[in-house]
Design a protein around this motif. Structure first.
Motif, mmCIF file in Angstrom:
data_model
loop_
_atom_site.group_PDB
_atom_site.id
_atom_site.type_symbol
_atom_site.label_atom_id
_atom_site.label_comp_id
_atom_site.label_asym_id
_atom_site.label_seq_id
_atom_site.Cartn_x
_atom_site.Cartn_y
_atom_site.Cartn_z
ATOM 1 N N ILE A 1 -68.483 7.486 84.334
ATOM 2 C CA ILE A 1 -68.800 7.812 85.732
ATOM 3 C C ILE A 1 -70.301 7.764 85.973
ATOM 4 O O ILE A 1 -70.785 7.226 86.981
ATOM 5 C CB ILE A 1 -68.231 9.205 86.084
ATOM 6 C CG1 ILE A 1 -66.703 9.167 86.078
ATOM 7 C CG2 ILE A 1 -68.752 9.664 87.447
ATOM 8 C CD1 ILE A 1 -66.057 10.507 86.332
ATOM 9 N N ILE A 2 -71.070 8.319 85.043
ATOM 10 C CA ILE A 2 -72.536 8.312 85.187
ATOM 11 C C ILE A 2 -73.070 6.882 85.244
ATOM 12 O O ILE A 2 -73.886 6.532 86.109
ATOM 13 C CB ILE A 2 -73.176 9.089 84.024
ATOM 14 C CG1 ILE A 2 -72.856 10.575 84.157
ATOM 15 C CG2 ILE A 2 -74.683 8.873 83.981
ATOM 16 C CD1 ILE A 2 -73.239 11.396 82.951
ATOM 17 N N VAL A 3 -72.612 6.043 84.323
ATOM 18 C CA VAL A 3 -73.083 4.657 84.279
ATOM 19 C C VAL A 3 -72.673 3.901 85.535
ATOM 20 O O VAL A 3 -73.462 3.137 86.114
ATOM 21 C CB VAL A 3 -72.555 3.961 83.014
ATOM 22 C CG1 VAL A 3 -72.783 2.457 83.090
ATOM 23 C CG2 VAL A 3 -73.227 4.527 81.773
ATOM 24 N N LEU A 4 -71.453 4.116 85.992
ATOM 25 C CA LEU A 4 -70.980 3.409 87.187
ATOM 26 C C LEU A 4 -71.771 3.816 88.429
ATOM 27 O O LEU A 4 -72.168 2.965 89.243
ATOM 28 C CB LEU A 4 -69.490 3.690 87.397
ATOM 29 C CG LEU A 4 -68.540 2.982 86.437
ATOM 30 C CD1 LEU A 4 -67.142 3.585 86.515
ATOM 31 C CD2 LEU A 4 -68.487 1.482 86.750
ATOM 32 N N VAL A 5 -72.001 5.106 88.589
ATOM 33 C CA VAL A 5 -72.761 5.582 89.759
ATOM 34 C C VAL A 5 -74.189 5.048 89.709
ATOM 35 O O VAL A 5 -74.736 4.580 90.725
ATOM 36 C CB VAL A 5 -72.747 7.125 89.811
ATOM 37 C CG1 VAL A 5 -73.725 7.638 90.871
ATOM 38 C CG2 VAL A 5 -71.345 7.633 90.104
ATOM 39 N N PHE A 6 -74.817 5.090 88.547
ATOM 40 C CA PHE A 6 -76.190 4.605 88.423
ATOM 41 C C PHE A 6 -76.248 3.094 88.648
ATOM 42 O O PHE A 6 -77.170 2.587 89.302
ATOM 43 C CB PHE A 6 -76.738 4.958 87.039
ATOM 44 C CG PHE A 6 -78.210 4.724 86.907
ATOM 45 C CD1 PHE A 6 -79.120 5.657 87.367
ATOM 46 C CD2 PHE A 6 -78.696 3.558 86.328
ATOM 47 C CE1 PHE A 6 -80.483 5.435 87.251
ATOM 48 C CE2 PHE A 6 -80.052 3.331 86.210
ATOM 49 C CZ PHE A 6 -80.959 4.275 86.676
ATOM 50 N N ALA B 1 -72.191 -4.932 86.300
ATOM 51 C CA ALA B 1 -72.651 -4.573 84.962
ATOM 52 C C ALA B 1 -72.132 -3.201 84.564
ATOM 53 O O ALA B 1 -71.786 -2.957 83.398
ATOM 54 C CB ALA B 1 -74.180 -4.591 84.911
ATOM 55 N N GLY B 2 -72.052 -2.287 85.536
ATOM 56 C CA GLY B 2 -71.502 -0.965 85.248
ATOM 57 C C GLY B 2 -70.036 -1.036 84.871
ATOM 58 O O GLY B 2 -69.574 -0.314 83.971
ATOM 59 N N ILE B 3 -69.286 -1.911 85.538
ATOM 60 C CA ILE B 3 -67.869 -2.083 85.200
ATOM 61 C C ILE B 3 -67.731 -2.653 83.790
ATOM 62 O O ILE B 3 -66.888 -2.202 83.002
ATOM 63 C CB ILE B 3 -67.188 -2.999 86.236
ATOM 64 C CG1 ILE B 3 -67.124 -2.294 87.596
ATOM 65 C CG2 ILE B 3 -65.790 -3.396 85.761
ATOM 66 C CD1 ILE B 3 -66.544 -3.147 88.704
#
Length: 346
Positions: free
Chosen positions: A259-264, A273-275
Motif C-alpha cells: 500500500i505504501i509503495v502504491l500510494v507513493f 511501476a508501483g503495480i
C-alpha cells in the motif's frame, strides 16, 4: 450351545453422544491452544505491550506480531529501512529508467522478509496443511494463490480509493483496517469449521454410529463383517472449496508495504511501476510462504508414516494434532479480530 448377544444402542443415541463429545474435543483443543498462546506471549513479554506504531508514511496497517521487545524493534526498523529504499528507488525512476530493476529487486526482497516475519497468512496456510493436506503441489499452489490475492487486493484498494475516489490517507487507512478486520473474521470462520470437522472425526473414533461392537483399524475382520469400524484420522484433503476459503482468509488482508509503495508511486506519477513492485513483493512472499508450506507437507507426511508404522496409538496422536491445528487457526483469527476491533495491533 451358548449364543452371545450384542447390545446395540440406537443410532440417535450414538449421534447425540458423538455431538457432545465433538463439542468437548473442540473446546478442549481451544483451551490447550489458548493456554499455550498465553504462556508464549507472557514468556516473550507480549502481554500488556503497547501496539506497534503505524508506518511513518501515514498509510498502511500495523504489522502483526510486532508488539514489543528487541526482535519486534528490529523487525519494525528493517521494515522502515525497506520502505525508505523502495520510495528512493521510485524517485530514481524519474531520472533513470533502469532503476526499475532496483525497485523490483528490493520489492522481491521485501516480500521474502515480510513473509518470514510474524504474520497470520503463512500460519493459516501451514496450519490448514497440517490439518488436511499431504500433497506438496496443492500446498505450494495455496501459498502462491494467497500471495497473489494479497497483491491484487492491495492494487484494487489503492486504485479505487486513491486513484478513483481520491480519499485521504487517514480515510484509506480506516477503510483498509475494515478489510483487515474482515480478513481476520474469515480466518476465525475457517478455523471454526476446521476445528469442528476434525473434532467430529476424532469423536467418531470414540463413539461409532450403529453397532456397539467395534474394533480398531488393523484388527482381523472377515469380508462380511458387520462391525462398526473406528475411522482413522481424516487423511484426505479438505477439498478445493475449503482450500479456497483458507487462501482467501490468508490473502485478503493487504500488505502494508504494498500500500505504501502504491500510494507513493501514484503521487510520483509512476503507478505502473508501483503495480510491478507490488507483484514482485507478492512473488517474494509466495517463495517464503511456499517454503513453509512445503515444510508443513513434509512434516505431515512424516507424521503419517510414523503413525502407519506404529499402529493405532500414533494415529490417535496425529488425529489430535489435526484438531489442535484447526483450533490454532480459530484462536488466532479471534485474537487478531478482537485486537483490530479494540484498536490494538493486528
Amino acid at each position: 450351545m451358548t449364543v452371545a448377544v450384542e447390545t446395540r444402542p440406537s443410532q440417535a443415541e450414538a449421534a447425540r453422544k458423538r455431538f457432545v463429545l465433538t463439542l468437548l474435543v473442540a473446546l478442549g483443543a481451544l483451551a490447550v491452544v489458548g493456554l499455550a498462546g498465553a504462556l508464549l506471549s507472557w514468556a516473550l513479554g507480549g502481554l500488556g505491550a503497547a501496539p506497534p506504531p503505524r508506518s511513518p508514511f501515514g498509510v498502511g496497517l500495523r504489522e502483526g506480531g510486532a508488539s514489543g521487545g528487541a526482535l519486534a524493534g528490529w523487525i519494525l526498523g528493517t521494515q522502515a529501512a525497506f520502505y525508505h529504499q523502495l520510495t528512493a528507488a521510485l524517485r530514481a525512476m524519474k531520472e533513470n529508467g533502469t532503476a526499475g530493476w532496483t525497485l523490483a529487486g528490493l520489492s522481491f526482497a521485501y516480500g521474502v522478509f515480510h513473509a518470514a516475519g510474524p504474520g497470520h497468512g503463512k500460519a493459516v496456510i501451514s496450519a490448514w496443511i497440517v490439518a488436511n493436506e499431504r500433497a506438496l503441489r496443492r500446498g505450494l499452489a495455496m501459498a502462491f494463490a494467497a500471495a497473489a490475492v494479497q497483491a491484487v487486493v492491495a492494487i484494487a484498494l489503492v486504485t479505487v480509493l486513491a486513484g478513483v475516489l481520491r480519499v485521504t490517507a487517514v480515510r484509506m487507512t480506516n477503510l483498509t483496517s475494515a478489510v483487515e478486520l474482515a480478513s481476520f473474521a474469515a480466518v476465525a470462520l475457517v478455523g471454526a469449521a476446521l476445528t469442528w470437522r476434525k473434532s467430529r472425526a476424532l469423536a467418531a473414533r470414540l463413539v461409532p454410529l450403529g453397532l456397539s461392537h467395534s474394533h480398531a483399524p488393523g484388527e482381523a475382520c472377515g469380508p462380511d463383517c458387520a462391525h462398526a469400524h473406528l475411522p482413522g484420522p481424516e487423511r484426505a484433503s479438505g477439498g478445493w472449496r475449503d482450500a479456497a476459503g483458507a487462501v482467501f482468509a490468508a490473502g485478503v488482508r493487504p500488505c502494508s508495504g504494498a500500500i505504501i509503495v502504491l500510494v507513493f508511486a501514484m503521487a510520483q506519477g509512476l503507478y505502473p511501476a508501483g503495480i510491478a513492485a507490488t507483484l514482485a513483493m507478492g512473488l517474494g512472499t509466495a517463495v517464503t510462504t511456499g517454503a513453509l508450506a512445503a515444510l508443513a507437507v513434509f512434516a505431515k507426511g512424516a507424521a503419517l508414516r510414523v503413525a502407519a508404522a506404529r499402529g493405532v496409538a500414533a494415529e490417535w496422536v496425529v488425529a489430535g494434532i489435526e484438531v489442535l491445528a484447526g483450533a490454532f487457526v480459530f484462536a488466532m483469527g479471534l485474537a487478531l479480530a478482537f485486537g483490530v476491533a479494540g484498536g490494538g495491533a493486528g
